[in-house]
Structure formats: structure tokens, C-alpha cells
Write a protein that holds these residues in place. Sequence first.
Motif, PDB file in Angstrom:
ATOM      1  N   SER A  37      49.386  19.295 -43.251  1.00 11.06           N
ATOM      2  CA  SER A  37      49.415  17.907 -43.286  1.00 11.06           C
ATOM      3  C   SER A  37      49.966  17.331 -42.060  1.00 11.06           C
ATOM      4  CB  SER A  37      50.712  17.709 -44.251  1.00 11.06           C
ATOM      5  OG  SER A  37      50.413  17.730 -45.723  1.00 11.06           O
ATOM      6  N   VAL A  38      50.173  18.006 -40.930  1.00 11.21           N
ATOM      7  CA  VAL A  38      50.523  17.574 -39.548  1.00 11.21           C
ATOM      8  C   VAL A  38      48.973  17.252 -39.030  1.00 11.21           C
ATOM      9  CG1 VAL A  38      51.215  17.782 -37.304  1.00 11.21           C
ATOM     10  CG2 VAL A  38      52.695  18.581 -39.456  1.00 11.21           C
ATOM     11  N   SER A  39      48.060  17.919 -39.294  1.00 10.65           N
ATOM     12  CA  SER A  39      46.900  17.905 -38.314  1.00 10.65           C
ATOM     13  C   SER A  39      45.646  17.228 -39.195  1.00 10.65           C
ATOM     14  CB  SER A  39      46.350  19.391 -38.030  1.00 10.65           C
ATOM     15  OG  SER A  39      46.291  20.332 -39.115  1.00 10.65           O
ATOM     16  N   ILE A  40      45.651  17.374 -40.377  1.00 10.09           N
ATOM     17  CA  ILE A  40      44.751  16.806 -41.095  1.00 10.09           C
ATOM     18  C   ILE A  40      44.707  15.212 -41.307  1.00 10.09           C
ATOM     19  CG2 ILE A  40      45.924  16.447 -43.675  1.00 10.09           C
ATOM     20  CD1 ILE A  40      43.588  17.782 -45.003  1.00 10.09           C
ATOM     21  N   VAL A  41      45.635  14.593 -41.127  1.00 12.16           N
ATOM     22  CA  VAL A  41      45.843  13.099 -41.345  1.00 12.16           C
ATOM     23  C   VAL A  41      44.957  12.214 -39.952  1.00 12.16           C
ATOM     24  CG1 VAL A  41      47.486  10.894 -41.055  1.00 12.16           C
ATOM     25  CG2 VAL A  41      47.890  13.034 -42.251  1.00 12.16           C
ATOM     26  N   PRO A 163      41.795  19.428 -39.371  1.00 14.83           N
ATOM     27  CA  PRO A 163      40.646  18.374 -38.856  1.00 14.83           C
ATOM     28  C   PRO A 163      39.407  18.541 -39.645  1.00 14.83           C
ATOM     29  CG  PRO A 163      41.894  19.081 -37.045  1.00 14.83           C
ATOM     30  CD  PRO A 163      42.563  20.067 -37.980  1.00 14.83           C
ATOM     31  N   VAL A 164      39.183  19.913 -39.587  1.00 19.24           N
ATOM     32  CA  VAL A 164      37.813  20.227 -40.329  1.00 19.24           C
ATOM     33  C   VAL A 164      38.030  19.920 -41.838  1.00 19.24           C
ATOM     34  CG1 VAL A 164      36.122  22.362 -40.854  1.00 19.24           C
ATOM     35  CG2 VAL A 164      37.546  22.368 -38.897  1.00 19.24           C
ATOM     36  N   LEU A 165      38.916  20.249 -42.473  1.00 25.07           N
ATOM     37  CA  LEU A 165      39.050  20.058 -44.042  1.00 25.07           C
ATOM     38  C   LEU A 165      39.075  18.440 -44.061  1.00 25.07           C
ATOM     39  CD1 LEU A 165      39.587  20.958 -46.708  1.00 25.07           C
ATOM     40  CD2 LEU A 165      42.004  21.159 -46.412  1.00 25.07           C
ATOM     41  N   GLY A 166      39.982  17.822 -43.303  1.00 23.66           N
ATOM     42  CA  GLY A 166      39.759  16.404 -43.474  1.00 23.66           C
ATOM     43  C   GLY A 166      38.380  15.669 -43.219  1.00 23.66           C
ATOM     44  N   GLY A 167      37.693  16.333 -42.319  1.00 21.35           N
ATOM     45  CA  GLY A 167      36.344  15.759 -42.076  1.00 21.35           C
ATOM     46  C   GLY A 167      35.334  16.092 -43.290  1.00 21.35           C
TER      47      GLY A 167
END
Length: 514
Positions: A37-41, A163-167
Amino acid sequence: MRDSTPASTSAGAEGFTTEQRRILLVSLLVAFLSLLSVSIVNVVLPSIEQSLAASSAALQWILSGYALAFGVVLVAAGRAGDIYGRGRIFVAGLLLFGAGSLVAGFAADPPTLNIARVVMGLGSGFLNPQVTGLIQQYFSGAQRGRAFGLFGGIIGVSVAVGPVLGGVLVAAFGTEWGWRASFLVNVPFVVLAVVGACLWLPPSAWRAAVGSSPANSAAAGPQTGGAVSEAPRASRVTVGMSRIADLDPVGVILLGAGTLLVMLPFVEREAGTWIWSSLPIGLLLVVMWVRWEERCKRSGRAPMVDVELFRTRSFSNGTMLVSIHFLGMTSVWVLLALWMQSGLGHTALAAGLIGLPSALANAIFAPIAGRHITRIGRPLVLWGFALALTGLSLTVTAVILHYTLGTSEWWLLCTLGLLGAGQALIISPNQTLTLSEIPLRYAGSAGGVLQTGQRVGTSIGIAVITGITFTVLASQGWMTAFVVGFAVIFAVVAAAATVGVVDLVQGRRQNSDR
């Protein structure tokens, strides 16, 4: 101050019992979610801006609200786990994190989303010290090294996969529901983790790992069977009050406020120059906290953190090393994401994919490093620094070649893979060494101190290094800005490596004097 905690298993040093595997499964799942949750945002912020018409200040608080809440409660939450039982605080943190994720996923406006992110950060702050505390409590020797190795792999994977999952979610569900899915995806896993914790954490995880302070424990006295009288009832009230005293409310307030005020100007640096006045006030509160903890110990009360722990070479050097390391290394992924998208025009998904080899290398090598750290010791961490510094140098070289000779930017997949392997040999092995001499009664709070150093280092590093990079970018362009930013990162990581060398020399000198 050697840790004399026995392992809760009769298995060999290289194997985990069923109970240990279940503890790890629940703990590492939760650690992955909270760090993800730190990196996905970072990747879904443009979608949030478009969906909610959020201002730049509101977007900044989506990031900083989580970071501040996360960092402020770590030490207090670790101590609470020592006192009230790690299972209880673990589940409480899960419920907070899950509730915040659910509200964030359905937020109709920026204020609601920001409040939800603060609740998520509080939940993460409650959770993470319990993970290290549980590993300290139920693993020892080589088993503990392996467990921390798996934990270190989870840290590296969560940072790179976010970041990959967010994208992927934005690409799959569109602008409106893509960013919402990045929060809602946490909810079913939180439910599974709560069920798993209730079923799989052993009974001792739900009880206090420490006793009350001497005076209060004497007041409780032995209890006999038979009818419950007024005296035992009064004793139970006394014990309950002693638990609150053992949590050290004054220390909690001083350290929490100090941490908040130290981090605030770095996560809210665009608020104006006045925000920097909080930094000296925060440092003063931290000094007051140290004095208060010393006073508590002299008076016979239980301090939140025994400051004598910092006289333990492995703990003080290890905490300093990882704090400096996070001050530099976490900016790597921020600069890469900015360069890939703003500098080269790639999509958010492509910017996230550049870090996958690093995550894979981390996931492979962290457990291997954990298996051997108790045998090799500090030299293993220094090998990790050698790999990381080589990876940073080759990354800069690849970027320069891209601009001067036209080589592909995707060569960074190789250089960042080397960097990930170095990270694997640094994070979890250092954590094992840092906590190796900490008594069980301070396992949670010591783990909280270690992670607080990481969070503060991350906040300061990202603010300073991105500030320097953007300053250079305004006049020199992306190639020079990238090189300067990574040069600063290299210098900071080299400073962390120097702490490791000092620790190695001090350890060998200490052993030779025995």
C-alpha cells in the motif's frame, strides 16, 4: 543481553514446524499488504486526480497521511504487543487496515480518501512490529535468519510489485475503478488474515510477552482458588492499571509527537517554509523522550524502550545502517518511475515493469541470505552493499549510454536485477543481526524502533533526493538530473556500507578482547 528465548519447536535448525509455517504465512501475507500500500498508490494518483477532481495538496496527503500515521505509531504498537499480546494488536491492526481500505475504495471525495489512508497507515503501524516480534518469539538461531530472510524478500517484492499491480488494475478496470480496486483488493486478504490469525497463532501469542513492573506485579500477588473476593478483584484492577503504566503513555506521546514533527516537513515540503519549524521541535521532543525513558528505568518503572538497548553494538549499528540505507535506496524507485514516465514517455505499467527483475532477485536471494546469515554474519551484509553499489553504478552507465549512444533503456532490467540481489543480502540479514541480542520482552518495541528508522529515513531521503533531482532537471535535462540523483543515492548507500564496516571491525575487536 543475549536473547535467551527458546524456539517453540523441536525441529532442526534448517526446518520449520507446521506451527512456524502457519505463523509465517499469516505474518508475511499481512506485511506484504501493508508495504504494498506504500508503493501501489504512486501509479494510481493520476486516476484519483481525474476521478475525484483532487487538488495537488489532497494528492500529497494521500501519500503523506499514510506515511505519517505508519511511522508515528510503530514503537508504541510494538510495545503494546509486548505487553498485551502480539496476536491482539496484530488483529486490531488488521481490522484498522481493512476498514481503511474499504472506505478508501468507495471514497466519494478527497477528504474521505485522506482520512481512510490515515486509518490504513495506523493499521500498518500496528501490524508491522508484531511481525518482527512474532519472528523473535517463535524462531531462534538459523531458523530466525531464514524467517527474516523471507520477510526481507517480501519487503523487496512489495516495493517493486506495487507499481506493476497498480498499472494492471488501472488498465483492467479503467480510470474510475482501477484506483478503487487498488484499495479494495486488500479487503478479502485482510479477512483471510484475521481468520488465519485466530486459528493459527498459538495461545502464547495472545498473552503478554513481558510482566508488569516490579512494584505493580508485587501488588497483584498470588491468587488462590475458591470464591472470588474483593481483594483478588482489586488485584486484577491493579494489574490492568500496571499494563497501562507499562505502555508508558508519556513516552508514547513524546516519541509519537517527535516522530510526527520530524517527518512532517519532509512529506509536506510544499506547504511553505514555516513547516520546517516543526523539525527542531520534533528533535527536542525526541531528546525529551530519551530523558524520560532513562528516568522511568531509574525509578523502577518499565520504559517503553530501554535506552540501554542502544548500548548494544549490534542493535545501535544495525539500526543506524538500515536507516541510512533506506534514506538513499528508496529514492531509486521514485526517480525511475519519474524518468520512465516524464522523461521517456512510458506508461505507468511500463514504469512498474522495470523493477520486476529486482523484485525477482530479491525474492530468490533473501531466503538464501537468511539461511546463511547466522554462519557468515556481517560480511554477508557487506557483500550485499558491494552488489548494490555496483548495480547503482551500472544503472547510471546504462542511462548515459542511452542518451549518448542510443542504447535501449531496457538494459536497466539487468542492472536493477543486480541491485535487487544486493538488497536481499542487506535488509533481512541486517535485521537478523540487529535484533539478535534483544531480550524477548523488548522484541516488539525494538522492532518498532528499527522500522521507525526506516520510515523516517525514507521520508527524508525521498524529499531531499527528489528535490535535488528536480532542481537539476529544471536547467540541465533528464540525463544530468538522473546522474546527479543517483550519485547522491550512491553516496548515501556508501555511507550505510561504512557503518557496516565499522560494525564488523568493532565486532572482531570485541571478540579478540574476550
